[in-house]
Design a protein around this motif. Sequence first.
Motif, PDB file in Angstrom:
ATOM      1  N   SER A 228       0.822  -1.219   0.000  1.00  0.00           N
ATOM      2  CA  SER A 228       0.000   0.000   0.000  1.00  0.00           C
ATOM      3  C   SER A 228       0.852   1.264   0.000  1.00  0.00           C
TER       4      SER A 228
ATOM      5  N   LYS B 205       4.288   6.880   3.052  1.00  0.00           N
ATOM      6  CA  LYS B 205       3.211   7.431   3.870  1.00  0.00           C
ATOM      7  C   LYS B 205       3.741   8.429   4.890  1.00  0.00           C
TER       8      LYS B 205
ATOM      9  N   GLN C 146     -12.038  13.116   1.081  1.00  0.00           N
ATOM     10  CA  GLN C 146     -11.427  11.870   1.561  1.00  0.00           C
ATOM     11  C   GLN C 146     -11.509  10.821   0.460  1.00  0.00           C
TER      12      GLN C 146
ATOM     13  N   SER D 256      -9.806   7.771   0.581  1.00  0.00           N
ATOM     14  CA  SER D 256      -9.843   6.424   1.155  1.00  0.00           C
ATOM     15  C   SER D 256      -9.474   6.477   2.627  1.00  0.00           C
ATOM     16  N   ARG D 257      -9.816   5.397   3.298  1.00  0.00           N
ATOM     17  CA  ARG D 257      -9.426   5.189   4.700  1.00  0.00           C
ATOM     18  C   ARG D 257      -8.985   3.739   4.822  1.00  0.00           C
TER      19      ARG D 257
ATOM     20  N   ASN E  36      -6.480   9.128   3.340  1.00  0.00           N
ATOM     21  CA  ASN E  36      -5.923   9.688   2.111  1.00  0.00           C
ATOM     22  C   ASN E  36      -6.852  10.805   1.647  1.00  0.00           C
TER      23      ASN E  36
ATOM     24  N   GLU F  98      -7.556  14.439  -0.627  1.00  0.00           N
ATOM     25  CA  GLU F  98      -7.188  15.260  -1.780  1.00  0.00           C
ATOM     26  C   GLU F  98      -7.646  16.691  -1.538  1.00  0.00           C
TER      27      GLU F  98
ATOM     28  N   THR G  33      -2.608  15.296  -3.107  1.00  0.00           N
ATOM     29  CA  THR G  33      -3.078  14.318  -2.127  1.00  0.00           C
ATOM     30  C   THR G  33      -2.016  14.071  -1.065  1.00  0.00           C
TER      31      THR G  33
ATOM     32  N   SER H  77      -1.468  11.500   2.821  1.00  0.00           N
ATOM     33  CA  SER H  77      -1.997  10.509   3.755  1.00  0.00           C
ATOM     34  C   SER H  77      -1.446  10.769   5.150  1.00  0.00           C
TER      35      SER H  77
ATOM     36  N   ALA I 267      -3.940  14.849   7.497  1.00  0.00           N
ATOM     37  CA  ALA I 267      -3.921  14.597   6.054  1.00  0.00           C
ATOM     38  C   ALA I 267      -4.338  15.838   5.275  1.00  0.00           C
TER      39      ALA I 267
ATOM     40  N   ALA J 128      -1.996  17.771   2.653  1.00  0.00           N
ATOM     41  CA  ALA J 128      -2.441  17.976   1.273  1.00  0.00           C
ATOM     42  C   ALA J 128      -2.432  19.462   0.921  1.00  0.00           C
TER      43      ALA J 128
END
Length: 226
Positions: free
Chosen positions: A107, A112, A178, A180-181, A191, A193, A203, A205, A212, A216
């Motif tokens: 991932s 990160k 958002q 993703s989580r 994550n 944007e 973006t 994370s 986040a 960003a």
Amino acid sequence: MKISAELIALQERLGYQFSQPDLLRQSVTHSSMSGPNRIDNQRLEFLGDRVLGLVMSEALLEQDKSATEGVLAPRFNALVRKETCADVARQIDLGAALKLGRSEQMSGGRRKLALLGDAMEAVIAAVYLDGGFDAARALILRLWGKRIETVESDAKDAKTSLQEWAQARGLEPPKYVQLSRSGPDHAPVFNIEARLATGETSTASAGSKRQAEQAAAKALLDQISS
């Protein structure tokens, strides 16, 4: 125990030679790789955060002997926040030495923000335990470098700065989405944007939505300023 080529190279980038290499090994071991014979870096991260805070408090007091607490606080926050720790980690390519479980590797864990920031704090603690406070202070001041001198411009909240940039050009406020989580409930990764009405996006994370969004926003500020 023999030290790996990755850790030897990391020592060179740090400019510090460990007498107890196991401390360095622990500092770069993420919880996804922990096990009966492998201790992760979470306890070191806890300690490193405090060591970093003390060093930066000293440095800021020395740099500006007339600054009030109200002036010093945002400067301090800018220097010790997770985003800054992650920036320093990228500077020394700390991600290349991280020991991650397969899921984190897949991932993009080496990139990160949260993992890099945590590992940087853990490395600071490892140096502190290995060589004492003076060694940790020297490492921090060397790696943070000019960030301490230019902190006044970095102390402003990135989301506020981005909103001011948009308002000055008659644009709508930036939007944060958002994407993703992931991760377990006790250690989530968001994550986010950041979007401007002009179409630019960036973006980032982090372990919380706030972090986040701030990361960003900072990335988007860097993008539009360049």
